[in-house]
Design an enzyme around this catalytic site. Structure first.
Site, PDB file in Angstrom:
ATOM      1  N   ASP A  68      -0.132   5.080   0.699  1.00  0.00           N
ATOM      2  CA  ASP A  68      -0.415   6.081   1.740  1.00  0.00           C
ATOM      3  C   ASP A  68      -0.414   5.427   3.126  1.00  0.00           C
ATOM      4  O   ASP A  68      -1.209   4.525   3.384  1.00  0.00           O
ATOM      5  CB  ASP A  68      -1.793   6.720   1.509  1.00  0.00           C
ATOM      6  CG  ASP A  68      -1.854   7.532   0.218  1.00  0.00           C
ATOM      7  OD1 ASP A  68      -0.955   8.360   0.009  1.00  0.00           O
ATOM      8  OD2 ASP A  68      -2.799   7.331  -0.569  1.00  0.00           O
TER       9      ASP A  68
ATOM     10  N   SER B 269      -5.282   4.835  -4.546  1.00  0.00           N
ATOM     11  CA  SER B 269      -5.176   6.227  -4.995  1.00  0.00           C
ATOM     12  C   SER B 269      -4.970   6.358  -6.497  1.00  0.00           C
ATOM     13  O   SER B 269      -4.169   5.633  -7.098  1.00  0.00           O
ATOM     14  CB  SER B 269      -4.007   6.907  -4.276  1.00  0.00           C
ATOM     15  OG  SER B 269      -3.816   8.196  -4.793  1.00  0.00           O
TER      16      SER B 269
ATOM     17  N   ASN C  22      -3.698   9.031  -7.492  1.00  0.00           N
ATOM     18  CA  ASN C  22      -2.538   9.927  -7.503  1.00  0.00           C
ATOM     19  C   ASN C  22      -1.237   9.186  -7.186  1.00  0.00           C
ATOM     20  O   ASN C  22      -0.206   9.828  -6.948  1.00  0.00           O
ATOM     21  CB  ASN C  22      -2.736  11.045  -6.469  1.00  0.00           C
ATOM     22  CG  ASN C  22      -3.859  11.980  -6.871  1.00  0.00           C
ATOM     23  OD1 ASN C  22      -3.803  12.613  -7.930  1.00  0.00           O
ATOM     24  ND2 ASN C  22      -4.901  12.067  -6.061  1.00  0.00           N
TER      25      ASN C  22
ATOM     26  N   ASP D 164       0.876  -1.154   0.000  1.00  0.00           N
ATOM     27  CA  ASP D 164       0.000   0.000   0.000  1.00  0.00           C
ATOM     28  C   ASP D 164       0.929   1.223   0.000  1.00  0.00           C
ATOM     29  O   ASP D 164       2.089   1.121   0.406  1.00  0.00           O
ATOM     30  CB  ASP D 164      -0.869  -0.036   1.267  1.00  0.00           C
ATOM     31  CG  ASP D 164      -1.683   1.215   1.432  1.00  0.00           C
ATOM     32  OD1 ASP D 164      -2.330   1.631   0.456  1.00  0.00           O
ATOM     33  OD2 ASP D 164      -1.653   1.805   2.535  1.00  0.00           O
TER      34      ASP D 164
ATOM     35  N   GLY E 219      -7.398   4.146   3.274  1.00  0.00           N
ATOM     36  CA  GLY E 219      -7.542   2.979   2.390  1.00  0.00           C
ATOM     37  C   GLY E 219      -8.804   2.994   1.558  1.00  0.00           C
ATOM     38  O   GLY E 219      -8.982   2.163   0.669  1.00  0.00           O
TER      39      GLY E 219
ATOM     40  N   ASP F  12      -1.466  -0.449   6.125  1.00  0.00           N
ATOM     41  CA  ASP F  12      -1.675   0.243   7.404  1.00  0.00           C
ATOM     42  C   ASP F  12      -3.166   0.325   7.744  1.00  0.00           C
ATOM     43  O   ASP F  12      -3.511   0.743   8.851  1.00  0.00           O
ATOM     44  CB  ASP F  12      -1.101   1.669   7.373  1.00  0.00           C
ATOM     45  CG  ASP F  12      -1.904   2.579   6.463  1.00  0.00           C
ATOM     46  OD1 ASP F  12      -2.172   2.185   5.320  1.00  0.00           O
ATOM     47  OD2 ASP F  12      -2.288   3.683   6.911  1.00  0.00           O
TER      48      ASP F  12
ATOM     49  N   ARG G 242     -11.750   7.540  -3.294  1.00  0.00           N
ATOM     50  CA  ARG G 242     -12.130   8.956  -3.201  1.00  0.00           C
ATOM     51  C   ARG G 242     -13.637   9.170  -3.067  1.00  0.00           C
ATOM     52  O   ARG G 242     -14.102   9.875  -2.179  1.00  0.00           O
ATOM     53  CB  ARG G 242     -11.611   9.707  -4.426  1.00  0.00           C
ATOM     54  CG  ARG G 242     -11.664  11.215  -4.271  1.00  0.00           C
ATOM     55  CD  ARG G 242     -11.175  11.893  -5.537  1.00  0.00           C
ATOM     56  NE  ARG G 242      -9.857  11.415  -5.923  1.00  0.00           N
ATOM     57  CZ  ARG G 242      -9.328  11.550  -7.143  1.00  0.00           C
ATOM     58  NH1 ARG G 242     -10.010  12.146  -8.091  1.00  0.00           N
ATOM     59  NH2 ARG G 242      -8.121  11.080  -7.417  1.00  0.00           N
TER      60      ARG G 242
HETATM   61  C1  BG6 Z   1      -5.840   5.752  -0.335  1.00  0.00           C
HETATM   62  C2  BG6 Z   1      -5.960   6.657   0.883  1.00  0.00           C
HETATM   63  O1  BG6 Z   1      -4.516   5.375  -0.516  1.00  0.00           O
HETATM   64  O2  BG6 Z   1      -6.277   6.452  -1.503  1.00  0.00           O
HETATM   65  C3  BG6 Z   1      -7.390   7.170   1.002  1.00  0.00           C
HETATM   66  O3  BG6 Z   1      -5.629   5.909   2.045  1.00  0.00           O
HETATM   67  C4  BG6 Z   1      -7.784   7.869  -0.289  1.00  0.00           C
HETATM   68  O4  BG6 Z   1      -7.491   8.047   2.098  1.00  0.00           O
HETATM   69  C5  BG6 Z   1      -7.618   6.914  -1.465  1.00  0.00           C
HETATM   70  O5  BG6 Z   1      -9.154   8.298  -0.224  1.00  0.00           O
HETATM   71  C6  BG6 Z   1      -7.941   7.574  -2.810  1.00  0.00           C
HETATM   72  O6  BG6 Z   1      -6.976   8.544  -3.071  1.00  0.00           O
HETATM   73  P1  BG6 Z   1      -7.001   9.567  -4.284  1.00  0.00           P
HETATM   74  O7  BG6 Z   1      -5.602  10.116  -4.309  1.00  0.00           O
HETATM   75  O8  BG6 Z   1      -7.319   8.804  -5.535  1.00  0.00           O
HETATM   76  O9  BG6 Z   1      -8.042  10.591  -3.988  1.00  0.00           O
HETATM   77 MG    MG Z   2      -2.806   3.144   3.566  1.00  0.00          MG
END
Ligand code: BG6
Ligand code: MG
Length: 216
Positions: free
Chosen positions: A14, A120, A122, A12, A49, A174, A52
């Protein structure tokens, strides 16, 4: 290699490799303040985790106005993402510890295949900012899945990209939702931070480099 079957490790992002919780919090908080919804760090912890749009639904539990259209929800999520990405552009190599960099390099040195498995969208931007793109053999992230953790899709895709059997993969997470996703995908799960003491976690990690005692 070790006495277990592990041949690949799926991380993972974040909360495991980088700590972006504070940026998610700032960005959601700014969006929530603008439309007058209560939001605090406790609610932010529930978003770990979680994808969005699913995160937005949790935040909207505190909203008691007229029901919002899907179009409106997309605008809110996009607003949060613009603020969040602005904060991510401020990240750099110093946002990854030497311990994490050295452990990743040593795992590779020992012959393990490495992947990211993050909800994510991102993830690649973050990895570019902290100069870690080359540390992984492949990346499975929010751009290649339709189901968010605890669904195992992001990890199953990572195993597929690596050409590995799910049973031979160890996931490092996590978030409880991430551990559940790993187990649903028939993978072993190492838990760090909040996930260290979760009952479903196979290997609790006190620190990131403890992985070197599991993947020998
Ligand atoms: C996860 C985070 O890695 O990504 C979440 O723990 C987040 O909190 C999710 O909502 C989506 O992320 P993003 O960057 O696509 O908005
Ligand atoms: Mg995480």
């Amino acid at each position: 290699m070790s006495e277990n079957n592990i041949k690949a490790v799926i991380f993972d992002l974040d909360g495991v490799i980088v700590f972006t919780d504070k940026f998610h919090y700032q960005a959601w908080k700014q969006m929530a303040d603008e439309i007058g919804i209560y939001f605090d760090e406790e609610i932010n912890n529930r978003l770990r985790g979680v994808g969005r749009m699913e995160s937005l639904e949790i935040i909207l539990e505190k909203y008691d106005g007229e029901p919002l259209t899907d179009e409106c929800k997309k605008i809110l999520a996009a607003k949060k993402n613009d603020i969040y990405r602005g904060l991510l552009y401020g990240m750099g190599p110093e946002d990854v510890t030497e311990e994490v960099r050295d452990t990743l390099a040593e795992l590779r040195n020992r012959g393990y295949k490495l992947s990211i498995g993050s909800s994510s969208k991102n993830a690649k931007l973050i990895l570019r900012q902290v100069r870690l793109m080359d540390a992984f053999d492949t990346i499975s992230d929010g751009t290649n899945i339709s189901n968010s953790k605890p669904d195992p899709e992001v990890f199953v895709k990572a195993a597929e990209y690596l050409g590995m059997d799910c049973h031979d993969c160890l996931v490092v997470e996590d978030a409880w939702a991430g551990i559940d996703a790993a187990k649903a995908g028939h993978m072993l799960a190492a838990g760090i931070g909040d996930a260290k003491d979760y009952s479903e976690t196979d290997y609790p990690l006190k620190r990131f480099s403890d992985l070197l005692n599991i993947c020998k």
